[in-house]
Motif scaffolding. Structure first.
Motif, PDB file in Angstrom:
ATOM      1  N   GLY A 134      -0.606   7.870 -12.937  1.00 18.68           N
ATOM      2  CA  GLY A 134      -0.022   7.004 -11.921  1.00 18.68           C
ATOM      3  C   GLY A 134       1.451   7.210 -11.670  1.00 18.68           C
ATOM      4  O   GLY A 134       2.136   6.309 -11.202  1.00 18.68           O
ATOM      5  N   ARG A 135       1.949   8.388 -11.979  1.00 12.68           N
ATOM      6  CA  ARG A 135       3.364   8.668 -11.764  1.00 12.68           C
ATOM      7  C   ARG A 135       3.564   9.348 -10.414  1.00 12.68           C
ATOM      8  O   ARG A 135       2.781  10.207 -10.038  1.00 12.68           O
ATOM      9  N   ILE A 136       4.598   8.944  -9.707  1.00 11.53           N
ATOM     10  CA  ILE A 136       4.918   9.523  -8.400  1.00 11.53           C
ATOM     11  C   ILE A 136       6.274  10.201  -8.511  1.00 11.53           C
ATOM     12  O   ILE A 136       7.226   9.613  -9.020  1.00 11.53           O
TER      13      ILE A 136
ATOM     14  N   GLN B  74       3.896  -2.364  -3.717  1.00 15.36           N
ATOM     15  CA  GLN B  74       2.841  -2.752  -4.646  1.00 15.36           C
ATOM     16  C   GLN B  74       3.184  -4.045  -5.378  1.00 15.36           C
ATOM     17  O   GLN B  74       4.316  -4.484  -5.377  1.00 15.36           O
ATOM     18  N   CYS B  75       2.151  -4.619  -6.006  1.00 18.25           N
ATOM     19  CA  CYS B  75       2.316  -5.742  -6.925  1.00 18.25           C
ATOM     20  C   CYS B  75       2.262  -5.173  -8.330  1.00 18.25           C
ATOM     21  O   CYS B  75       1.245  -4.619  -8.728  1.00 18.25           O
ATOM     22  N   GLY B  76       3.320  -5.306  -9.089  1.00 17.30           N
ATOM     23  CA  GLY B  76       3.329  -4.772 -10.447  1.00 17.30           C
ATOM     24  C   GLY B  76       3.452  -3.256 -10.442  1.00 17.30           C
ATOM     25  O   GLY B  76       3.644  -2.634  -9.414  1.00 17.30           O
ATOM     26  N   THR B  77       3.326  -2.656 -11.618  1.00 18.38           N
ATOM     27  CA  THR B  77       3.539  -1.212 -11.745  1.00 18.38           C
ATOM     28  C   THR B  77       2.225  -0.449 -11.758  1.00 18.38           C
ATOM     29  O   THR B  77       1.862   0.201 -12.745  1.00 18.38           O
ATOM     30  N   ARG B  78       1.490  -0.516 -10.668  1.00 23.17           N
ATOM     31  CA  ARG B  78       0.280   0.303 -10.535  1.00 23.17           C
ATOM     32  C   ARG B  78       0.676   1.776 -10.510  1.00 23.17           C
ATOM     33  O   ARG B  78       0.044   2.611 -11.144  1.00 23.17           O
ATOM     34  N   PHE B  79       1.738   2.089  -9.758  1.00 24.77           N
ATOM     35  CA  PHE B  79       2.343   3.417  -9.776  1.00 24.77           C
ATOM     36  C   PHE B  79       3.711   3.288 -10.422  1.00 24.77           C
ATOM     37  O   PHE B  79       4.380   2.276 -10.275  1.00 24.77           O
ATOM     38  N   ARG B  80       4.124   4.354 -11.129  1.00 22.59           N
ATOM     39  CA  ARG B  80       5.417   4.337 -11.800  1.00 22.59           C
ATOM     40  C   ARG B  80       6.296   5.455 -11.267  1.00 22.59           C
ATOM     41  O   ARG B  80       5.794   6.495 -10.854  1.00 22.59           O
ATOM     42  N   PRO B  81       7.605   5.261 -11.265  1.00 26.04           N
ATOM     43  CA  PRO B  81       8.495   6.282 -10.715  1.00 26.04           C
ATOM     44  C   PRO B  81       8.623   7.494 -11.627  1.00 26.04           C
ATOM     45  O   PRO B  81       8.657   7.365 -12.844  1.00 26.04           O
TER      46      PRO B  81
ATOM     47  N   TYR C 244       9.030  -3.951  -7.224  1.00 25.60           N
ATOM     48  CA  TYR C 244       8.163  -2.826  -7.624  1.00 25.60           C
ATOM     49  C   TYR C 244       7.912  -1.824  -6.502  1.00 25.60           C
ATOM     50  O   TYR C 244       7.007  -1.018  -6.581  1.00 25.60           O
ATOM     51  N   THR C 245       8.727  -1.859  -5.461  1.00 25.28           N
ATOM     52  CA  THR C 245       8.606  -0.874  -4.393  1.00 25.28           C
ATOM     53  C   THR C 245       9.106   0.473  -4.883  1.00 25.28           C
ATOM     54  O   THR C 245      10.183   0.570  -5.455  1.00 25.28           O
ATOM     55  N   ILE C 246       8.301   1.514  -4.680  1.00 21.29           N
ATOM     56  CA  ILE C 246       8.681   2.878  -5.057  1.00 21.29           C
ATOM     57  C   ILE C 246       9.311   3.543  -3.837  1.00 21.29           C
ATOM     58  O   ILE C 246       8.719   3.543  -2.753  1.00 21.29           O
ATOM     59  N   PHE C 247      10.518   4.113  -4.016  1.00 19.93           N
ATOM     60  CA  PHE C 247      11.215   4.752  -2.906  1.00 19.93           C
ATOM     61  C   PHE C 247      11.835   6.069  -3.352  1.00 19.93           C
ATOM     62  O   PHE C 247      12.052   6.301  -4.540  1.00 19.93           O
TER      63      PHE C 247
ATOM     64  N   GLY D  71       0.811  -1.208   0.000  1.00 21.51           N
ATOM     65  CA  GLY D  71       0.000   0.000   0.000  1.00 21.51           C
ATOM     66  C   GLY D  71       0.846   1.259   0.000  1.00 21.51           C
ATOM     67  O   GLY D  71       2.075   1.210  -0.032  1.00 21.51           O
ATOM     68  N   VAL D  72       0.163   2.396   0.040  1.00 23.33           N
ATOM     69  CA  VAL D  72       0.825   3.691   0.047  1.00 23.33           C
ATOM     70  C   VAL D  72       1.296   3.980   1.464  1.00 23.33           C
ATOM     71  O   VAL D  72       0.520   3.927   2.414  1.00 23.33           O
TER      72      VAL D  72
END
Length: 84
Positions: free
Chosen positions: A73-75, A40-47, A57-60, A22-23
């Protein structure tokens, strides 16, 4: 010797550990380098800018700043001056 299994304890009692996805930091939240923003699982959000993605697929965050959820969906993470 018994011909039937007792209680069934050996075949039950297994469970997987939770993944805690989750977020973790929402829009406008302050982050430091290496801090996880989304699991997340897969690229629901993209860097986007100032953000990296791990092999799971963890965004950091890569830099100090504030989180911004952009279109499609870009962060991104921006420092004090917000380039909009």
């Amino acid at each position: 010797m018994a011909h039937k299994k007792g209680q069934g304890a050996s075949s039950n009692g297994r469970d997987s550990n939770p993944q805690f996805r989750g977020v973790k930091v929402y829009g406008g939240g302050a982050v430091q380098p290496g801090q996880i923003i989304v699991r997340q699982c897969g690229t629901r959000f993209r860097p986007g800018f100032g953000v990296g993605m791990g092999s799971d697929y963890t965004i950091f965050s890569l830099i100090d700043g504030r989180v911004k959820f952009e279109s499609r969906g870009r962060i991104s993470v921006y420092t004090q001056v917000d380039p909009t």
